[in-house]
Write a protein that holds these residues in place. Sequence first.
Motif, PDB file in Angstrom:
ATOM      1  N   ILE A 171     -45.750 -70.577 -28.861  1.00  9.96           N
ATOM      2  CA  ILE A 171     -44.846 -69.951 -28.053  1.00  9.96           C
ATOM      3  C   ILE A 171     -46.034 -68.546 -27.544  1.00  9.96           C
ATOM      4  O   ILE A 171     -45.719 -67.439 -26.959  1.00  9.96           O
ATOM      5  CB  ILE A 171     -43.761 -69.387 -27.895  1.00  9.96           C
ATOM      6  CG1 ILE A 171     -43.901 -69.079 -29.708  1.00  9.96           C
ATOM      7  CG2 ILE A 171     -42.707 -70.883 -28.359  1.00  9.96           C
ATOM      8  CD1 ILE A 171     -42.233 -68.072 -30.125  1.00  9.96           C
ATOM      9  N   SER A 193     -47.819 -63.146 -26.047  1.00 10.43           N
ATOM     10  CA  SER A 193     -46.766 -63.671 -25.485  1.00 10.43           C
ATOM     11  C   SER A 193     -47.156 -65.365 -24.622  1.00 10.43           C
ATOM     12  O   SER A 193     -47.380 -64.631 -23.286  1.00 10.43           O
ATOM     13  CB  SER A 193     -45.742 -63.864 -25.545  1.00 10.43           C
ATOM     14  OG  SER A 193     -45.138 -63.323 -26.903  1.00 10.43           O
ATOM     15  N   ILE A 196     -42.542 -66.936 -20.627  1.00  6.51           N
ATOM     16  CA  ILE A 196     -41.153 -68.398 -21.210  1.00  6.51           C
ATOM     17  C   ILE A 196     -40.826 -69.186 -19.829  1.00  6.51           C
ATOM     18  O   ILE A 196     -40.073 -70.391 -20.558  1.00  6.51           O
ATOM     19  CB  ILE A 196     -39.649 -66.935 -20.825  1.00  6.51           C
ATOM     20  CG1 ILE A 196     -38.139 -67.766 -21.479  1.00  6.51           C
ATOM     21  CG2 ILE A 196     -39.666 -66.556 -19.652  1.00  6.51           C
ATOM     22  CD1 ILE A 196     -38.333 -67.940 -23.019  1.00  6.51           C
ATOM     23  N   VAL A 199     -43.441 -71.497 -21.172  1.00  5.71           N
ATOM     24  CA  VAL A 199     -42.704 -72.273 -22.487  1.00  5.71           C
ATOM     25  C   VAL A 199     -41.235 -73.643 -22.675  1.00  5.71           C
ATOM     26  O   VAL A 199     -41.722 -74.560 -22.376  1.00  5.71           O
ATOM     27  CB  VAL A 199     -42.070 -71.278 -24.023  1.00  5.71           C
ATOM     28  CG1 VAL A 199     -41.730 -71.991 -24.393  1.00  5.71           C
ATOM     29  CG2 VAL A 199     -43.420 -70.719 -24.258  1.00  5.71           C
ATOM     30  N   LEU A 200     -40.162 -73.026 -21.385  1.00  3.20           N
ATOM     31  CA  LEU A 200     -39.060 -73.756 -21.688  1.00  3.20           C
ATOM     32  C   LEU A 200     -39.864 -74.636 -20.386  1.00  3.20           C
ATOM     33  O   LEU A 200     -39.171 -76.231 -20.691  1.00  3.20           O
ATOM     34  CB  LEU A 200     -38.011 -72.548 -19.817  1.00  3.20           C
ATOM     35  CG  LEU A 200     -37.467 -71.929 -20.865  1.00  3.20           C
ATOM     36  CD1 LEU A 200     -36.910 -70.820 -20.875  1.00  3.20           C
ATOM     37  CD2 LEU A 200     -37.600 -72.290 -22.311  1.00  3.20           C
ATOM     38  N   TYR A 224     -41.945 -62.574 -30.620  1.00  6.05           N
ATOM     39  CA  TYR A 224     -42.414 -63.347 -29.280  1.00  6.05           C
ATOM     40  C   TYR A 224     -41.971 -62.482 -28.035  1.00  6.05           C
ATOM     41  O   TYR A 224     -40.487 -62.106 -27.889  1.00  6.05           O
ATOM     42  CB  TYR A 224     -41.085 -64.912 -29.257  1.00  6.05           C
ATOM     43  CG  TYR A 224     -41.514 -64.912 -27.736  1.00  6.05           C
ATOM     44  CD1 TYR A 224     -42.640 -65.940 -27.129  1.00  6.05           C
ATOM     45  CD2 TYR A 224     -40.439 -65.338 -26.989  1.00  6.05           C
ATOM     46  CE1 TYR A 224     -42.681 -66.176 -25.529  1.00  6.05           C
ATOM     47  CE2 TYR A 224     -40.540 -66.034 -25.633  1.00  6.05           C
ATOM     48  CZ  TYR A 224     -41.849 -66.341 -25.201  1.00  6.05           C
ATOM     49  OH  TYR A 224     -41.798 -66.579 -23.897  1.00  6.05           O
ATOM     50  N   TRP A 235     -37.574 -69.826 -14.634  1.00  6.45           N
ATOM     51  CA  TRP A 235     -37.514 -71.234 -15.359  1.00  6.45           C
ATOM     52  C   TRP A 235     -36.815 -71.756 -13.932  1.00  6.45           C
ATOM     53  O   TRP A 235     -35.575 -71.393 -14.471  1.00  6.45           O
ATOM     54  CB  TRP A 235     -37.210 -71.273 -16.887  1.00  6.45           C
ATOM     55  CG  TRP A 235     -37.066 -72.919 -17.270  1.00  6.45           C
ATOM     56  CD1 TRP A 235     -38.388 -73.727 -16.824  1.00  6.45           C
ATOM     57  CD2 TRP A 235     -36.570 -73.589 -16.920  1.00  6.45           C
ATOM     58  NE1 TRP A 235     -37.660 -74.888 -16.912  1.00  6.45           N
ATOM     59  CE2 TRP A 235     -37.096 -75.124 -17.688  1.00  6.45           C
ATOM     60  CE3 TRP A 235     -34.931 -73.527 -17.892  1.00  6.45           C
ATOM     61  CZ2 TRP A 235     -35.727 -75.618 -18.762  1.00  6.45           C
ATOM     62  CZ3 TRP A 235     -34.389 -73.833 -18.545  1.00  6.45           C
ATOM     63  CH2 TRP A 235     -34.645 -75.353 -18.705  1.00  6.45           C
ATOM     64  N   THR A 242     -37.488 -62.729 -21.854  1.00  2.00           N
ATOM     65  CA  THR A 242     -38.879 -63.160 -22.433  1.00  2.00           C
ATOM     66  C   THR A 242     -38.535 -62.018 -23.849  1.00  2.00           C
ATOM     67  O   THR A 242     -39.370 -61.630 -24.335  1.00  2.00           O
ATOM     68  CB  THR A 242     -40.709 -62.449 -22.145  1.00  2.00           C
ATOM     69  OG1 THR A 242     -40.055 -62.781 -20.303  1.00  2.00           O
ATOM     70  CG2 THR A 242     -41.176 -63.172 -22.397  1.00  2.00           C
ATOM     71  N   MET A 247     -34.597 -67.377 -25.585  1.00  2.00           N
ATOM     72  CA  MET A 247     -35.902 -68.660 -25.639  1.00  2.00           C
ATOM     73  C   MET A 247     -34.843 -69.910 -25.981  1.00  2.00           C
ATOM     74  O   MET A 247     -35.101 -70.994 -26.100  1.00  2.00           O
ATOM     75  CB  MET A 247     -37.372 -68.239 -26.016  1.00  2.00           C
ATOM     76  CG  MET A 247     -37.864 -69.958 -26.353  1.00  2.00           C
ATOM     77  SD  MET A 247     -39.648 -68.936 -27.756  1.00  2.00           S
ATOM     78  CE  MET A 247     -38.664 -68.777 -29.257  1.00  2.00           C
TER      79      MET A 247
END
Length: 466
Positions: A171, A193, A196, A199-200, A224, A235, A242, A247
């Motif tokens: 992440i 970072s 987000i 990441v997802l 993070y 997302w 974030t 998360m």
Amino acid sequence: MTVETFNPKQTTTLETPKKVLDNSSNKSQASGSRVGFVSLGCPKNLVDSERILTQLRTEGYEVVSSYDGADVVIVNTCGFIDSAVQESLDTIGEALEENGKVIVTGCLGAREDEIKEVHPGVLGITGPHAYENVMDHVHEFAPQPKHNPFIDLVPDQGVKLTPKHFAYLKISEGCNHKCTFCIIPDMRGKLVSKPIGDVLSEAERLKKAGVKELLVISQDTSAYGVDVKSKTGFWNGMPVKTDMLNMCKALGKMGIWVRLHYVYPYPHVDDIIPLMAEGKILPYLDIPFQHASPRILKMMKRPGKAERILESIKKWREICPELVIRSTFIVGFPGETEEDFQILLDWLEEAQLDRVGCFKYSPVEGAKANELAEPVDDDVMQDRFERFMLKQQAISQAKLQQRIGQTMQVLIDEVDEEGAIGRTYADAPEIDGAVYLNGETSLKAGDMVSVKIAHADEYDLWGDVI
């Protein structure tokens, strides 16, 4: 620091070198497009390797599993501890001897002069997460093949070096801490970072590809998002903050195991525990405490106070009784007295951690701790290491005995002629214990089964599928 192998189930392996010669391959037959790849080090390095391999495959390169068949070999190195540095240098030398054309990347790549002094024949050197620079070197020494994206397909989740049923989800890069025994910030830079949404989206792709367990990793998972000025990301068209909590909330909706590694015990970790109690993410925390003596922690420049952490652990367990905590510690840090070590043993007895690894301190080139006086004698250090591990062994054995008679969900990792081997929520792959299911040869990796625990030793469990 050198990892001392007292027992493989109780010493940490997340930061020790692990060699993976990638055997993934597409069907490209283009001349001058064959790349060998060796990945060393921790899961964070493994994720870097996966990204490079994905780019290679995307561009049509064939990744081969032997030195002989490669036009160039990439070695992704580890440079955190002395044994990892030596492993990396030895592997580079092996690749040069077997193939002759070698590109070096990874943490040790940040120490270019050291590599060139030992191996002046390497073609190119880059530091960690320098994906574009690695590809520039590849393009120079292994011509990019003609690539047909309709034939040379790359899976949506990219190339993975882990088994199909679990994957590491990195992440962030870098770290803002200045621990005196560590040089990771010098190698990987300050915290950056990952968005987000990225990441997802990656987590979602991995789930669709059959992954049943995500292991969230970074240098400091609790931090993070602290470096991000605009906290709102997106997302699937929806705004998401974030930060660690949001998360975890989003990952917890995916219906798969989510395991948190490298979590510093900041106050906002309290907000994550209810998600564990509700079954949204696994009730498992990997927290690198490193020591308990206030004096040693100050010299280490570690965040958090030992007494306050004990209070936090007590509160977390009240909210989530099933919580499992793993950690790593250093014994023999410069200036550590017998009184400091006894404070650590007493703290360990009170904390009753589930899984523990231990390092014996050794100097790391470039670390501030090298400047400290009063090194601990090797024999004293070894004695403390053994006493520490015996203390934790007794704690672990008692905790696992309490599992006998329980019914637990087990994720199967491998099956052989003797039966199946898997893990419960309490065990991360490769560093914690295992559950042995003797005679269960019809299962396959990735299966999730209910198991009644019948036997336990200091580190592992045995059970029967029900």
